[in-house]
Design an enzyme around this catalytic site. Sequence first.
Site, PDB file in Angstrom:
ATOM      1  N   LYS A  83     -12.203  13.622 -45.970  1.00  0.00           N
ATOM      2  CA  LYS A  83     -12.126  12.847 -44.606  1.00  0.00           C
ATOM      3  C   LYS A  83     -11.406  11.442 -44.960  1.00  0.00           C
ATOM      4  O   LYS A  83     -11.849  10.815 -45.926  1.00  0.00           O
ATOM      5  CB  LYS A  83     -13.244  12.646 -44.050  1.00  0.00           C
ATOM      6  CG  LYS A  83     -13.175  12.826 -42.570  1.00  0.00           C
ATOM      7  CD  LYS A  83     -14.746  12.497 -41.749  1.00  0.00           C
ATOM      8  CE  LYS A  83     -14.730  12.422 -40.435  1.00  0.00           C
ATOM      9  NZ  LYS A  83     -15.912  12.040 -39.957  1.00  0.00           N
ATOM     10  N   VAL A  84     -10.204  11.379 -44.594  1.00  0.00           N
ATOM     11  CA  VAL A  84      -9.759   9.956 -44.912  1.00  0.00           C
ATOM     12  C   VAL A  84      -9.168   9.365 -43.691  1.00  0.00           C
ATOM     13  O   VAL A  84      -8.834   9.960 -42.684  1.00  0.00           O
ATOM     14  CB  VAL A  84      -8.261  10.116 -45.907  1.00  0.00           C
ATOM     15  CG1 VAL A  84      -8.569  11.041 -47.121  1.00  0.00           C
ATOM     16  CG2 VAL A  84      -7.316  11.036 -44.924  1.00  0.00           C
TER      17      VAL A  84
END
Length: 217
Positions: A83-84
């Site tokens: 997840k970014v």
Amino acid sequence: MKIFIDTGSIKDIETIAALGILDGVTTNPSLLAKEPGDFRQNLKKICDIVKGPVSGEVTATDYAGMLREGRDIAKIDQHMVVKVPLTRDGIRACKTLAGEGIRVNVTLCFTPAQALLAAKVGASYISPFVGRLDDISTNGMELIRDIVEIYANYDFATEVLVASCRHPIHVIEAARLGADIATCPPAVVDQLFNHPLTNIGLEKFLKDWEKAQAVKA
Ligand code: E4P
């Protein structure tokens, strides 16, 4: 539509997974910070339970740091999704990680324009936060409608993961709009099961049955 649980609690994940309705898990730094133990080991345990996509978020905010952390998270298990955040560095990191075959969930999305950028760099998932928009008097589900429409126009493969769901109506609206996934805290997944008439009806069926058995005996 897929249902993900938004938690770092292994106990809650085990309980919901046992019901047979769980497709995946999302976590974030706030959720993982609440759990005891090493976050990598916890994520590995979650993957072993769910055997579906499990999002673990980077905490670095620069491109190089996100790549380093993202590659490390991806190595935890084949089910891990990196997840970014939806920042310039996050979008750039998404493009590089996706190019390496790592699945990326771009999080903290609040506009259709941001969702378009994530799809263009090959995100596997976009996470629009409906509850946090509702909290500031902006209709979160309108964002979902826009993203679903835009992605369909161009056949983007990015899945729409409706995040920050606060109640079952968010889940139902997401399903009506054709979103791919809703991720909910354990309490909201629990609420999906409930209706008072189900309980009242079951109680009556069982009482009638017992009465009839007593008469026959
Ligand atoms: C999504 O991946 C996020 O972890 C989450 O849905 C945020 O929800 P909140 O707004 O209830 O914190």
